[in-house]
Design a protein around this motif. Structure first.
Motif, short mmCIF file in Angstrom:
data_model
loop_
_atom_site.label_atom_id
_atom_site.label_comp_id
_atom_site.label_asym_id
_atom_site.label_seq_id
_atom_site.Cartn_x
_atom_site.Cartn_y
_atom_site.Cartn_z
N CYS A 174 -7.42 -5.35 -0.42
CA CYS A 174 -6.79 -4.06 -0.76
C CYS A 174 -7.60 -2.90 -0.20
O CYS A 174 -7.05 -1.94 0.33
CB CYS A 174 -6.67 -3.92 -2.28
SG CYS A 174 -5.49 -5.08 -3.00
N ARG A 175 -8.92 -3.03 -0.31
CA ARG A 175 -9.77 -1.94 0.17
C ARG A 175 -9.61 -1.77 1.68
O ARG A 175 -9.55 -0.66 2.19
CB ARG A 175 -11.23 -2.22 -0.16
CG ARG A 175 -11.68 -1.52 -1.43
CD ARG A 175 -13.15 -1.72 -1.67
NE ARG A 175 -13.41 -2.93 -2.43
CZ ARG A 175 -14.52 -3.65 -2.34
NH1 ARG A 175 -15.47 -3.31 -1.52
NH2 ARG A 175 -14.67 -4.73 -3.07
N ALA A 176 -9.55 -2.89 2.37
CA ALA A 176 -9.42 -2.81 3.83
C ALA A 176 -8.12 -2.13 4.21
O ALA A 176 -8.10 -1.27 5.10
CB ALA A 176 -9.48 -4.22 4.42
N ARG A 234 0.85 -1.18 0.00
CA ARG A 234 0.00 0.00 0.00
C ARG A 234 0.89 1.23 0.00
O ARG A 234 1.68 1.44 0.91
CB ARG A 234 -0.89 0.00 1.27
CG ARG A 234 -1.64 1.29 1.51
CD ARG A 234 -2.73 1.48 0.50
NE ARG A 234 -3.40 2.78 0.67
CZ ARG A 234 -4.15 3.35 -0.24
NH1 ARG A 234 -4.36 2.73 -1.42
NH2 ARG A 234 -4.73 4.51 -0.02
N ARG A 286 -8.43 -3.86 11.04
CA ARG A 286 -9.37 -3.53 9.99
C ARG A 286 -9.58 -4.71 9.05
O ARG A 286 -10.71 -5.02 8.67
CB ARG A 286 -8.83 -2.31 9.20
CG ARG A 286 -9.66 -1.97 7.98
CD ARG A 286 -11.02 -1.54 8.37
NE ARG A 286 -11.00 -0.20 8.91
CZ ARG A 286 -11.69 0.82 8.38
NH1 ARG A 286 -12.41 0.65 7.32
NH2 ARG A 286 -11.62 2.01 8.93
N GLU A 304 -9.34 -7.96 -3.86
CA GLU A 304 -9.88 -6.61 -3.92
C GLU A 304 -10.33 -6.11 -2.56
O GLU A 304 -10.01 -4.99 -2.14
CB GLU A 304 -11.08 -6.58 -4.87
CG GLU A 304 -10.76 -6.00 -6.22
CD GLU A 304 -12.03 -5.49 -6.88
OE1 GLU A 304 -12.31 -5.94 -7.99
OE2 GLU A 304 -12.73 -4.66 -6.23
N ARG A 305 -11.11 -6.95 -1.86
CA ARG A 305 -11.60 -6.52 -0.55
C ARG A 305 -10.44 -6.31 0.39
O ARG A 305 -10.45 -5.39 1.22
CB ARG A 305 -12.55 -7.57 0.02
CG ARG A 305 -13.91 -7.59 -0.65
CD ARG A 305 -14.93 -8.35 0.19
NE ARG A 305 -16.21 -8.42 -0.50
CZ ARG A 305 -16.51 -9.32 -1.43
NH1 ARG A 305 -15.62 -10.23 -1.77
NH2 ARG A 305 -17.70 -9.30 -2.00
N ALA A 331 -6.39 -0.07 2.38
CA ALA A 331 -6.46 1.35 1.98
C ALA A 331 -7.25 2.14 3.01
O ALA A 331 -6.88 3.27 3.35
CB ALA A 331 -7.09 1.46 0.60
N ALA A 332 -8.31 1.56 3.50
CA ALA A 332 -9.14 2.28 4.47
C ALA A 332 -8.41 2.51 5.78
O ALA A 332 -8.81 3.36 6.57
CB ALA A 332 -10.42 1.48 4.73
N GLU A 387 -2.23 4.41 -3.83
CA GLU A 387 -2.43 3.24 -4.67
C GLU A 387 -1.98 1.96 -3.94
O GLU A 387 -1.15 2.00 -3.04
CB GLU A 387 -1.65 3.37 -5.99
CG GLU A 387 -0.18 3.06 -5.86
CD GLU A 387 0.51 3.01 -7.22
OE1 GLU A 387 -0.04 3.57 -8.18
OE2 GLU A 387 1.59 2.40 -7.29
N THR A 388 -2.60 0.85 -4.35
CA THR A 388 -2.26 -0.45 -3.77
C THR A 388 -1.78 -1.37 -4.88
O THR A 388 -2.43 -1.50 -5.92
CB THR A 388 -3.50 -1.07 -3.11
OG1 THR A 388 -4.19 -0.06 -2.37
CG2 THR A 388 -3.11 -2.20 -2.18
N ASP A 443 -13.18 -6.63 8.69
CA ASP A 443 -13.83 -6.73 7.37
C ASP A 443 -14.06 -8.20 7.01
O ASP A 443 -15.10 -8.57 6.47
CB ASP A 443 -12.96 -6.08 6.30
CG ASP A 443 -13.15 -4.57 6.27
OD1 ASP A 443 -12.60 -3.91 5.39
OD2 ASP A 443 -13.88 -4.06 7.16
#
Lengths: 773, 122
Positions: free
Chosen positions: A725-727, A659, A742, A722-723, A729-730, A665-666, A746
């Motif tokens: 990466c989103r976690a 990250r 996190r 994807e999920r 990033a958040a 970006e990830t 998730d």
């Protein structure tokens, strides 16, 4: 500690009660006269000779209490103690005959034989003989007695009764009952009865309750004890039956030896009624039954409830390792609780005498018509032991539902009710006794475990008997001595073991110590929990410290043990290598292979030049050691605190998540490589490529296993990269722990309560925002 | 969750073709193992595994390939894989299977590969 104090207090109270209520006392001091044992014996022999009774066996002298007279004495003397133990009579036993003297030496009753020798031939002569017996018994008071009963021939004998009703209600009303058979007077009995409100019947009256209760008791015994025994035997493996037999045999011997300590007194009293029955048979019936049931209780208790602290001491003993502090403490606890249990009988009797609703209690130990039957059906301690040893553990094992367990816990109410009823006469008293007995046993179980319960329930009748024997006049304290010796020895042994025994074995060690298989499943379960602990210990204990970096990691096996691991390895050039590895497969086989991987990695890892070399050496080892069926994937990287460079290899593993917070970006780092242990070094080395990335402050790296990305929810959707990466990033701006949290949150939300199917491993590296050194 | 899996055996150009259908994971791997073992017992050492209908593979499934490939190659045979769907192919690639196995597009290509390079050095 509190439990020990409470038990000690209970023991003290019991000991004090026993001492106060069962003292040794001298009838001479009490009544001003005394019948000595020798005098009674001599007089009895004399009388027996004069009456031409058949040859007698060496007489035993016994002072017995007479509960009716007890209460009368209480009224006279005002002392409960005296009332309890006032020996109103001294009986000389010649089996099966006996002669009883009043405290002042007067002849009170005699009996030649329990059965009739046939009906008397001459009624007049029979009447004459009866009147002679009357004179012998009543002496100068003969003229006060009036004949009230002369029923003629009844049941192979003639019965006569004379009565003397005295005007003062506080005085005893006397009756003389005489039975005459073909040989003359078979039995003559001078009895005092308290008249008026003191009058109570204390025979084993065939009340409706008693008639109904007896089969109920038997049924309860069957249910509480036998059904679980049968279930237990059916459930045990064959190999165990031998072990169980060993336990039963050992305990049988132990209990037989201990019971033998009280044997002399018991034997004498239980035999007189039936001259034909061999002693050994009676002993066997009476005590072996109890011994077998106790032994079976021990065996069941040891096997039935694994892991439960209250059964631990029994398991240790059964496994042949009794030299543990815990065992000693449990033994001491049981013996201590036996004291108030033993005092229960006399204490309740004393209370009853004082308050007026006296009832007969077991002091049954002092004599029994049918010792075998009595031991099986009349003994509340057996029911109670059966409850704690069998019913409770089986209930907990087979039905976890609270309502069911609560129902079983409430069963004691029924147990107590059923066990109390058969007591003679006063039912309320019987209930109270049974209730208090159960409560004391429950305390012993709660505070000291099942071993203590069994010890307490076994010890207290003996203690009670010994105390009573010591208190009664006649030369009986010698009979009680063996009991004191045995109890003292046990207490001493318990103290020795508590002080010098090995320290309490923790549950895991106890599980190790026991070589027995309750069932294979049981053993596997305990093996697995040991293995899980071992594996947890192989993981790094905490986070490493590397300037400029923060770490967080977790490893959650899907089953007890798993095939994932993560590790931190410091390299000799100052870098820290981080790795996540995953063995193909789950469970024990994977875990074992993982151990091999860990070992291979740690051995000499710090001397490697970089992650690529570590991976190559790992592959060489695993390829040589393993069969191709199992392989290991790993993501291995080295962090440089000076340059903040991350050099990594991907040996067939999931890509490393990078990250880049500043850029928002990830990226998934996907260097070429293949799994470890699959191919010969030449092939592996060709396939592997190390890559290097430059980290910025605020960046995060996540090494993970496929248990994270391939976790499936109820709809068979995968969590996916994807999920993930989103976690990550958040979680920008949070520290490593925050990122990990996190991701896990998730993931949990995604799974929606479904348990993860695969081992879950995460290592999070956060580059500090402030930068490096 | 019991996922469906089956192995269908056909012959093509003198080679055994095992067509996998469905989920290949720890539960169903034994089926696949049994199928290969059966062929080996019958003396067949050259096999093509057709993965056109294979929707999922786990490490247990990968392990099945690894179990037999060495022995087959020692006996001069091989396992060649064809028709792998992208999702499953990515799993193969992550692990580095292409280094170990010939993964081709379809059965004819696999047949051809057997003609060119019947076996492969492990």
């Amino acid at each position: 500690m509190g439990r020990v104090i409470v038990t000690a207090l209970l023991g003290l109270a019991g000991a004090v009660a026993l001492a106060v209520l069962t003292p040794r006392h001298d009838p001479l001091a009490l009544y001003g006269y005394r019948v000595s044992a020798d005098a009674a014996r001599a007089r009895a022999r004399e009388l027996a000779g004069a009456w031409r009774w058949p040859a007698v066996q060496g007489p035993m002298v016994l002072g017995v209490t007479d509960s009716e007279r007890s209460r009368w004495w209480f009224q006279r003397t005002g002392t409960t103690r005296d009332a309890l133990n006032s020996p109103t009579n001294t009986t000389v036993y010649f089996r099966p005959a006996r002669i009883t003297f009043a405290p002042d030496g007067r002849l009170l009753r005699f009996r030649r034989a329990p059965e009739s020798a046939g009906p008397p031939r001459d009624p007049d002569r029979a009447r004459q003989q009866a009147e002679q017996a009357l004179s012998t018994l009543t002496g100068a008071q003969r003229h006060r007695f009036r004949l009230t009963v002369d029923v003629g021939l009844e049941d192979q004998h003639r019965k006569y009764r004379w009565e003397w009703t005295r005007p003062d209600p506080a005085q005893l009303a006397w009756t003389v009952d005489v039975l005459v058979d073909a040989q003359g007077v078979r039995e003559a009995d001078l009895q005092g009865q308290l008249s008026g409100e003191w009058d109570r019947q204390f025979r084993a009256a065939e009340s409706a309750e008693a008639v109904l209760a007896a089969p109920m008791v038997v049924l309860t015994m069957v249910g509480v004890l036998l059904v679980p025994i049968v279930a237990l035997l059916a459930w045990l493996r064959r190999a165990l039956v031998l072990r169980v037999a060993w336990v039963v045999l050992g305990l049988l011997l132990l209990l037989a030896v201990a019971q033998a300590a009280t044997l002399p007194a018991l034997r004498q009293w239980s035999a007189p009624e039936r001259p034909g029955v061999p002693e050994t048979l009676e002993f066997v019936l009476g005590h072996v039954v109890a011994a077998v049931l106790f032994a079976a209780a021990v065996a069941a208790g040891a096997f039935a409830a694994s892991g439960d602290a209250r059964w631990r001491t029994l398991r240790l003993i059964v496994a042949g390792r009794p030299w543990c502090k815990e065992v000693g403490r449990s033994l001491l606890g049981g013996l201590t609780v036996a004291l108030p249990l033993a005092a229960l009988g006399p204490a309740l009797l004393a209370t009853g005498i004082v308050t007026g609703w006296a009832f007969d209690l077991p002091l049954q130990a002092l004599g029994s018509e049918h010792p075998g039957w009595w031991a099986v059906t009349q003994e509340p301690p057996l029911l109670v032991a059966g409850y704690f040893a069998f019913l409770l553990p089986f209930a907990r094992r087979w039905q976890a539902r609270r309502a069911w367990v609560a129902g079983v816990a409430a069963l004691p109410g029924a147990l107590i009710a059923v066990s109390a009823v058969p007591y003679d006469g006063d039912v309320a008293g019987g209930y109270l006794y049974a209730l208090l007995l159960f409560l004391l046993a429950a305390w012993a179980w709660y505070a000291h475990g099942l071993l203590a319960v069994l010890v307490a329930l076994w010890a207290f009748p003996a203690l009670q008997l010994a105390a009573t024997l010591s208190a009664l006049p006649g030369d009986l304290s010698a009979e009680a001595a063996p009991v004191w010796w045995v109890m003292g020895a046990l207490f001493g042994a318990g103290t020795l073991v508590s002080v010098f025994g090995r320290h309490d074995a923790p549950v895991e060690e106890a599980a190790e110590a026991i070589p027995l298989y309750v069932s294979e499943r049981e053993q596997l379960r305990s093996d697995f929990s040991l293995a899980r602990r071992a594996q947890q210990h192989m993981l790094p204990g905490g986070s490493p410290s590397l300037p400029g970096f923060e770490f967080a990691a977790t490893c959650q096996p899907a089953r007890d043990v798993g095939g994932d691991l993560y590790d931190y390895v410091p390299l000799h050039d100052g870098r820290l290598a981080v790795c996540v590895a995953d063995v193909s497969g789950k469970g024990m086989p994977a875990a074992l292979y993982m151990t091999l991987t860990k070992g291979a990695m740690v051995a000499g890892a710090q001397f490697q030049r970089g992650p690529a070399e570590i991976a190559r050496r790992l592959n060489t080892h695993l390829y040589a050691a393993g069969r191709r069926r199992v392989f290991v994937t790993a993501a291995l990287g080295a962090l440089c605190p000076r340059t903040q460079c991350f050099e990594y290899v991907r040996a067939g593993h999931n890509p490393v998540l990078w990250r880049r917070a500043a850029l928002g970006e990830t990226r998934l780092l996907h260097a070429p490589g293949m799994g470890l242990g699959l191919a010969a070094p030449a092939v592996f080395d060709r396939a592997l490529r190390a890559e290097c990335v430059q980290l910025e402050p605020g960046d995060a790296l996540v090494l993970y296993s496929d248990g994270v990305t391939e976790a499936m929810d109820a709809d068979q959707q995968e969590f996916g990269e994807e999920r993930l990466c989103r976690a990550v990033a958040a979680a920008d701006g949070e520290n490593a722990d925050g990122v990990q949290q996190r991701i896990l949150t998730d993931l949990q939300e995604f799974l929606g309560g479904a348990p993860p199917q695969d081992d879950l491993t995460l290592v999070v590296v956060r580059v500090s925002s402030t930068g490096g050194v | 969750m019991a996922n469906a899996f089956s192995v269908e055996r056909t012959m093509q150009d003198g080679l055994v073709v095992l067509s996998l259908d469905g989920f290949l994971d720890a539960h169903t791997a034994p089926q696949f193992e049994a199928a290969i073992q059966k062929e080996m017992d019958a003396g067949q050492v050259r096999m093509v595994v057709d993965c056109r209908k294979l929707t999922y593979i786990s490490s247990a499934g990968l392990g099945v390939f690894m179990t037999f490939v060495e022995e087959l190659r020692e006996q001069g045979g091989d396992i060649k894989i064809c028709g792998v769907i992208p999702k499953v192919l990515s799993v193969f690639e992550v692990l580095g299977f292409p280094e170990l196995f010939d993964i081709v597009d379809d059965v004819p290509q696999a047949v051809q590969r057997f003609a060119e390079a019947p076996t492969r050095e492990s």
